[in-house]
Design a protein around this motif. Structure first.
Motif, PDB file in Angstrom:
ATOM      1  N   ASP A   1      10.167  17.145  18.925  1.00 34.92           N
ATOM      2  CA  ASP A   1       9.916  15.993  18.397  1.00 34.92           C
ATOM      3  C   ASP A   1       8.823  15.559  17.775  1.00 34.92           C
ATOM      4  N   LEU A   2       9.436  15.366  16.161  1.00 36.45           N
ATOM      5  CA  LEU A   2       8.408  15.150  15.268  1.00 36.45           C
ATOM      6  C   LEU A   2       7.234  14.282  15.284  1.00 36.45           C
ATOM      7  N   THR A   3       7.880  13.163  15.721  1.00 38.09           N
ATOM      8  CA  THR A   3       6.995  11.864  15.971  1.00 38.09           C
ATOM      9  C   THR A   3       5.682  12.040  16.773  1.00 38.09           C
ATOM     10  N   SER A   4       5.851  12.652  17.861  1.00 38.24           N
ATOM     11  CA  SER A   4       4.901  12.937  18.706  1.00 38.24           C
ATOM     12  C   SER A   4       3.858  13.933  18.271  1.00 38.24           C
ATOM     13  N   THR A   5       4.334  15.079  17.544  1.00 40.28           N
ATOM     14  CA  THR A   5       3.532  15.682  16.914  1.00 40.28           C
ATOM     15  C   THR A   5       2.749  15.178  15.683  1.00 40.28           C
TER      16      THR A   5
ATOM     17  N   SER B   1      -5.064  12.581  23.896  1.00 42.69           N
ATOM     18  CA  SER B   1      -3.938  12.811  23.162  1.00 42.69           C
ATOM     19  C   SER B   1      -2.694  12.954  24.253  1.00 42.69           C
ATOM     20  N   THR B   2      -3.164  13.353  25.598  1.00 43.64           N
ATOM     21  CA  THR B   2      -2.138  13.474  26.402  1.00 43.64           C
ATOM     22  C   THR B   2      -1.766  11.741  26.824  1.00 43.64           C
TER      23      THR B   2
ATOM     24  N   VAL C   1       2.157   7.522  26.218  1.00 45.70           N
ATOM     25  CA  VAL C   1       2.422   6.074  25.952  1.00 45.70           C
ATOM     26  C   VAL C   1       3.563   5.971  24.865  1.00 45.70           C
ATOM     27  N   THR C   2       3.517   6.442  23.769  1.00 45.29           N
ATOM     28  CA  THR C   2       4.236   6.499  22.545  1.00 45.29           C
ATOM     29  C   THR C   2       5.637   6.867  23.204  1.00 45.29           C
TER      30      THR C   2
ATOM     31  N   LEU D   1       5.360  16.321  26.217  1.00 47.99           N
ATOM     32  CA  LEU D   1       4.444  16.019  27.392  1.00 47.99           C
ATOM     33  C   LEU D   1       3.430  17.091  28.035  1.00 47.99           C
ATOM     34  N   LEU D   2       4.448  18.148  28.371  1.00 42.14           N
ATOM     35  CA  LEU D   2       3.762  19.499  28.965  1.00 42.14           C
ATOM     36  C   LEU D   2       3.079  20.031  28.051  1.00 42.14           C
ATOM     37  N   LEU D   3       3.353  19.944  26.961  1.00 38.12           N
ATOM     38  CA  LEU D   3       2.603  20.989  25.680  1.00 38.12           C
ATOM     39  C   LEU D   3       1.271  20.452  25.402  1.00 38.12           C
ATOM     40  N   VAL D   4       1.068  18.947  25.391  1.00 34.68           N
ATOM     41  CA  VAL D   4       0.126  18.556  24.690  1.00 34.68           C
ATOM     42  C   VAL D   4      -1.210  18.968  25.363  1.00 34.68           C
ATOM     43  N   PRO D   5      -1.433  19.032  26.502  1.00 36.88           N
ATOM     44  CA  PRO D   5      -2.764  19.405  27.074  1.00 36.88           C
ATOM     45  C   PRO D   5      -2.997  21.053  26.688  1.00 36.88           C
ATOM     46  N   GLU D   6      -1.900  21.637  26.368  1.00 39.27           N
ATOM     47  CA  GLU D   6      -2.133  23.060  25.781  1.00 39.27           C
ATOM     48  C   GLU D   6      -2.897  23.057  24.265  1.00 39.27           C
ATOM     49  N   LEU D   7      -2.707  21.970  23.817  1.00 39.03           N
ATOM     50  CA  LEU D   7      -3.084  22.089  22.430  1.00 39.03           C
ATOM     51  C   LEU D   7      -4.578  22.389  22.207  1.00 39.03           C
ATOM     52  N   TYR D   8      -5.393  21.859  23.172  1.00 40.84           N
ATOM     53  CA  TYR D   8      -6.844  21.796  23.363  1.00 40.84           C
ATOM     54  C   TYR D   8      -7.545  22.787  24.278  1.00 40.84           C
ATOM     55  N   ALA D   9      -6.750  23.254  25.463  1.00 41.51           N
ATOM     56  CA  ALA D   9      -7.053  24.082  26.319  1.00 41.51           C
ATOM     57  C   ALA D   9      -7.608  25.506  25.874  1.00 41.51           C
TER      58      ALA D   9
END
Lengths: 578, 547
Positions: A168-172, A266-267, A272-273, A292-300
């Motif tokens: 999903d490009l928009t979320s990125t 970011s989560t 919300v979006t 949604l599951l991937l977002v937190p992993e971006l900064y972890a």
């Protein structure tokens, strides 16, 4: 430790990588495991999202298969964690072991011990050894935790962005909004590294140093009845340090706060979006959940790296100290002449000569030895007298090949250390240093250090000549008594006599003795002088002494003052104060 | 034992409340954030009116702020607590140590052991940051999350409860076992390797010259191989603990997903609850993650706590009498007593006897030299005289009264002991001297320094009396250090001085100069000089031989 402040987020020390093969291997394992771990992370998120969406929007798919795959992924991830940990710690242990061996090997070769002529402070060896042994803990943190995390900090954010862009490009794009936080984090962590260095090293160390100082000085304080008064002092000092340290920590923990906030924000933004777009029907549940599951992993991974950074930077300090010690010895030296295959036969008591020998230590302006000429004839006994600081010990070290003269040359029987090589050179020498060292071993082994296959009678004979036999026999286990740091402690005079016995037993043609009668009682000193007297003719001897008895038996006495020889004179005319 | 340690450090449950509460909030907020976000998305997929999602959207945003804030607060609160405990522990340990030093504390004979105990005290701050707060947070957050999940669907609550307990107990227990099992072995091997390495490096040149380098290297390699072997075993165990943690979290999540999806399929659970329950389960394991590190730290902390408590529990043999004899302590009334020593005896553990055959009188203003080989109990005798140590027999009398009839502090006001290595504090010259007589004026201090032949020295210092002397008086020579101690004693102005081996660490010339100065500066006082070397100008005094 002060250099902690200058350290920045540095992935690895090149010197370490170059020196040790084990590090290269662990790096390879880490990269492979990091890539595999990243793939598994993506797989886990996708599988979980798929399974949930299948349950929420039943379309006849079986969940069981997904669950089984998910379980398999989990087990593989656990296995990967084990591999990384074990490989990192194995590498840390191996690296430390290799560094230790290099250090010892280096120090045991005086020709490579670059820069060691400058006197190092007492206890310098125990400091470097502490790093060499305890340093493995820091290196473990670095190799088993920090380095794998560095790999993950690179692979995971990239993979997360790429995969979610595919889903999903928009979320990125929403995620990318929070990405500028990372440079901010970098700045903060750089600041906080300095802040934390101040907080931890200056405040904490000063605090514990103050406490240690007071505890150590307690006997003195008590002698003046001032012990109890210190209790309030300690409380006050600790509290004052607590307040300043907390001030710094508030700043130091900011970097963590910023990253945590980036992750949660970011989560929330993405959730919300996604919610709005799902209501609008422009997106499916499965891709939404995956993202949604991937977002937190971006900064972890970056967050974890920040936590490990301080620990591993402190831990690496020990390794860096060792690398520094090793590098100091690695300065390339002029190659010594090819060593002759056949060593020249050395007469039993060869002549020793020094010609124009000059030695200057970098730390001092005045030359330790300034153009010294000295001859020790075959079988001669030459005594060197002079005030402390005159260069006597340096003179001995030049003869021994432990200090290379800047100009001039030293020769035994016409050969210099350069022409015959230090390995051959040392074979002709026996030495009683100013502070003979005893190793933790039976006293007989200590005496036979320079001649390991000597029999018990030879050892006892040497001890008798050095005036050591009597006190050794009085020890509980006689010659089998273990001495040295881990055994019976001998008095300085006893140590000296063991050292002398060691030098005598070695049976080398040239003997260099530095104060053989220091710390020894008058009677024993006289006996030692007699022993030296009897050595005449069997070997050529250079003896540094303050002792009139020793000087009296010498064939010749030379006076060394300010690095120069003053009055070469015969023993009888030397005018030694009796 | 850990409980006693916490008591000593003032680490009470009440004090843990704030950091644990903040930690719990942080973990719960993190789990709630992903849970509610999951719910939001699944509900949105059903395309309800957007207004029905407002609550979830607001909650998600609020939690996004709450979580990092709480975490930041928790870290600060935990560190603040650790520092407070450390301060409390230090004063308690110092108070316990004070009446023991130096005679009652074995470790004073080995400076390194003492640094060790001090480091042990310092390590206790980990008790708060690495053990107590994480354990409290794990319990708090675990309970809240299990209760919350259970309130939605009991079976998942049970699954999460079991999973958390497994993760909180299993890996940490395994990690702690590995550490205790290998720690002792590794510590022994490390100590052996360390002492071998120091010895070999110290003797490197002698070893090289004697062609013994190959043998030395072989010894190091043998030590090293054993250490590497032990470390590898340790690594495998520790790695297993980590892997178990990862596996338990993952498997619990898979089971939670299985249970919820089966219940949803059977209609016993709203399908919308599947995602939040599963995601909260996965996030809940953050609560127990730090426990493995805590468990790894525990064995070391327990050993350290043992050493500290041993020291704190040491009892001194010196007891002040219930009704002490008066002793004039005001400086103007102090005068040198007649000191009578008759075969004092001190018994050490295992019946080792020290000091048996020493008898002498120290008349007022006289000087006596005690000579004897090291280990013959000369220092012990000095400790008995100033009541650092109680004797087990014989006589020690001041003006005919048993020294035990006086308060120990009163005795030390009259009889001043200057130790073999007088401690120089990492402070200024002034502070180092003035401790003998707090409140003394600068001119008094300078007079004492001048009397101790340090007048020129202090004038030449860059900041005079305010010059720092460096850690352990590093910038001082052995002679200067002894003279500084002499200046201290002169400032204290006691009528009797005892000097314990003042020349032990000086070369012959410096020793002679120092003894000359001691002789000159102590004119008119009683002096007991303990030495095993040449007594210099004291050579003509009464000489007592020990051992």
């Amino acid at each position: 430790m002060t250099d902690t402040a200058d350290r920045r987020l540095r992935p690895f020390d090149r010197r370490l990588l170059r020196r040790v093969r084990a590090v290269r291997r662990v790096l390879a394992v880490d990269i492979a495991a990091g890539l595999a771990g990243t793939v598994l992370l993506l797989a886990q998120a996708t599988l979980l999202a798929t399974a949930v969406s299948v349950v929420v929007e039943p379309r006849g798919h079986a969940v069981a298969g997904l669950l089984a795959t998910l379980a398999a992924v989990v087990v593989i991830r656990a296995g990967l964690a084990w591999t990384v940990e074990v490989s990192g710690r194995r590498a840390a242990t191996t690296v430390m072991s290799e560094l230790r061996r290099d250090l010892v090997a280096l120090r045991l070769r005086p020709e490579d011990g670059g820069g060691r002529d400058a006197p190092t402070h007492e206890g310098a060896n125990s400091e470097i050894v502490m790093s060499a042994v305890q340093g493995v803990d820091g290196l473990e943190t670095y190799l088993a935790r920090y380095l794998p995390q560095v790999v993950l900090a690179v692979t995971v954010p990239v993979a997360v962005l790429v995969w979610s862009a595919a889903v999903d490009l928009t979320s990125t794009l929403v995620m990318l909004v929070t990405l500028p936080v990372v440079p901010l984090f970098m700045v903060l962590i750089g600041r906080s590294a300095a802040a934390r260095a101040r907080a931890n090293w200056e405040a904490l160390l000063a605090l514990s140093a103050h406490f240690l100082d007071v505890v150590r000085g307690l006997p003195t304080l008590r002698a003046f009845n001032r012990g109890r008064a210190q209790v309030t002092r300690i409380a006050e000092t600790t509290d004052a340090y607590r307040r300043t340290t907390m001030g710094t920590l508030r700043l130091a923990f900011l970097s963590g706060l910023v990253l945590d906030f980036a992750a949660t924000l970011s989560t929330a933004l993405v959730a919300v979006t996604l919610g709005v777009r799902l209501v609008g029907g422009t997106l499916g549940l499965r891709p939404a959940l995956t993202v949604l599951l991937l977002v937190p992993e971006l900064y972890a991974p970056v967050r974890a790296l920040g936590t490990l950074f301080h620990a591993s930077a402190d831990g690496l300090a020990a390794t860096e100290r060792m690398l520094g010690a090793l590098d100091a010895g690695d300065t390339p030296r002029e190659p010594t002449a090819a060593q002759p295959r056949l060593l020249p036969l050395v007469p039993p008591a060869p002549p020793v000569s020094l010609r124009g020998v000059t030695v200057t230590f970098a730390a001092r302006s005045r030359a330790a030895l300034a153009g010294v000429d000295l001859e020790v004839g075959p079988g001669e006994l030459v005594a060197v007298l002079g005030p402390s600081g005159a260069g006597k010990t340096t003179l001995a070290r030049v003869v021994l090949g432990l200090t290379q003269p800047e100009t001039g040359a030293v020769e035994i029987d016409g050969m210099s250390p350069v022409t015959c090589g230090l390995d051959a050179w040392r074979r002709r020498l026996a030495w009683l240093p100013q502070h003979p060292c005893l190793l933790t071993a039976p006293i007989s082994d200590n005496i036979s250090l320079g001649r390991p296959h000597a029999g018990r009678t030879e050892v006892a004979e040497a001890a008798k000549r050095a005036g050591a036999h009597e006190f050794i026999c009085r020890l509980a286990q006689g010659y089998d008594t273990v001495v040295g740091a881990g055994g019976v402690r001998l008095s300085p005079g006893e140590q000296r006599r063991v050292g002398l016995a060691r030098a005598l037993l070695r049976g080398a043609p040239v003997l260099v003795l530095d104060e053989p009668t220091a710390h020894v009682d008058r009677e024993t000193a006289r006996a030692i002088a007699m022993t030296l007297d009897r050595l005449r003719g069997t070997c050529s001897t250079l003896v540094i002494t303050h002792d009139s008895d020793v000087a009296a038996v010498a064939d010749r006495v030379v006076h060394l003052e300010g690095g120069c020889i003053r009055t070469p004179a015969s023993g009888a005319a030397a005018g030694v104060a009796r | 034992m850990i409980r006693r340690m916490c008591e000593l450090a003032g680490l009470r449950p009440r004090r843990l409340l704030v950091p644990v509460a903040l930690g719990t909030i942080s973990v719960v907020a993190g789990a709630a954030l992903v849970g509610i976000a999951g719910y939001l998305i699944c509900r949105a997929a059903q395309q309800p009116p957007i207004l029905s999602l407002t609550v979830a959207m607001v909650a998600v945003r609020a939690l996004a702020f709450l979580r990092p804030g709480a975490r930041y607060g928790e870290r600060l609160a935990a560190h603040d607590l650790a520092f407070r405990c450390l301060g409390r522990l230090r004063t308690r340990v110092f108070s316990a140590l004070e009446p023991l030093a130096p005679a009652g504390v074995e470790s004073y004979r080995d400076g390194e052991l003492l640094s060790r105990v001090v480091a042990d005290v310092d390590s206790m701050q980990d008790l708060a940051v690495r053990v107590a707060v994480p354990a409290g947070t794990a319990a708090g957050a675990g309970l809240v999350l299990v209760a919350g999940v259970g309130a939605v669907f009991v079976p998942v609550g049970l699954v999460l409860g079991v999973g958390l307990v497994c993760a909180a107990v299993g890996p940490p227990l395994l990690a702690a076992r590995v550490v205790t099992r290998t720690a002792r072995r590794q510590a022994g091997l490390r100590a052996g390797l360390t002492s071998d390495l120091v010895e070999i490096l110290d003797a490197a040149e002698e070893i090289w010259l004697n062609e013994a380098d190959g043998r030395a290297l072989a010894r190091v390699e043998a030590d090293d191989a054993a250490l590497v072997d032990a470390a590898l075993r340790d690594a495998r165990g520790a790695g297993l603990a980590d892997a178990c943690g990862v596996a338990i979290a993952g498997i619990t999540t898979v089971v939670a997903l299985g249970v919820t999806s089966a219940a949803a399929a059977a209609g016993r659970l709203d399908a919308l609850a599947v995602a939040p329950l599963t995601l909260v389960t996965l996030a809940a394991f953050e609560a127990v993650l730090p426990l493995a590190a805590a468990a790894r730290a525990m064995p070391g902390l327990v050993t350290a706590a043992h050493r500290v408590l041993d020291l704190v529990d040491t009892r001194t043999g010196v007891v002040d009498p219930a009704r002490p004899l008066d002793m004039p302590t005001a400086p103007e009334h102090r005068r040198a007593p007649q000191i009578r020593v008759r075969q004092p005896r001190v018994e050490r553990r295992a019946g080792v006897r020290l000091l048996d055959e020493v008898s002498f009188d120290l008349e007022p203003h006289a000087r006596v030299v005690i000579a004897g080989p090291s280990g013959s109990g000369k220092t012990t005798l000095a400790h008995v005289l100033v009541r650092f140590l109680e004797r087990d027999g014989g006589e020690v009398r001041l003006d005919g009264h048993d020294v035990r009839a006086h308060r120990a502090e009163d005795v030390r006001r009259t009889v001043l002991l200057s130790a073999q290595v007088p401690h120089v504090f990492d402070s200024t010259v002034r502070e180092n001297v003035v401790l003998a007589h707090p409140g003394a004026s600068d001119s008094d201090i300078l007079a004492a320094l001048a009397h101790a032949q340090l007048g020129d020295w202090v004038e030449a210092l860059p900041d005079g009396l305010d010059t720092r002397v460096g850690e352990g008086g590093r910038t001082l020579s052995g002679g200067e250090r002894q003279r500084l101690a002499l200046a201290r004693s002169l400032l204290a102005d006691s009528p009797v001085f005892i000097f314990d081996e003042p020349t032990a660490h000086l070369d012959a010339t410096a020793a002679h100069a120092l003894l000359d100065d001691l002789w000159g500066a102590t004119e008119g006082r009683s002096v007991l000089l303990i030495t095993h070397g040449d007594p210099g100008p004291f050579g003509g005094c009464v000489r007592v031989v020990t051992g």
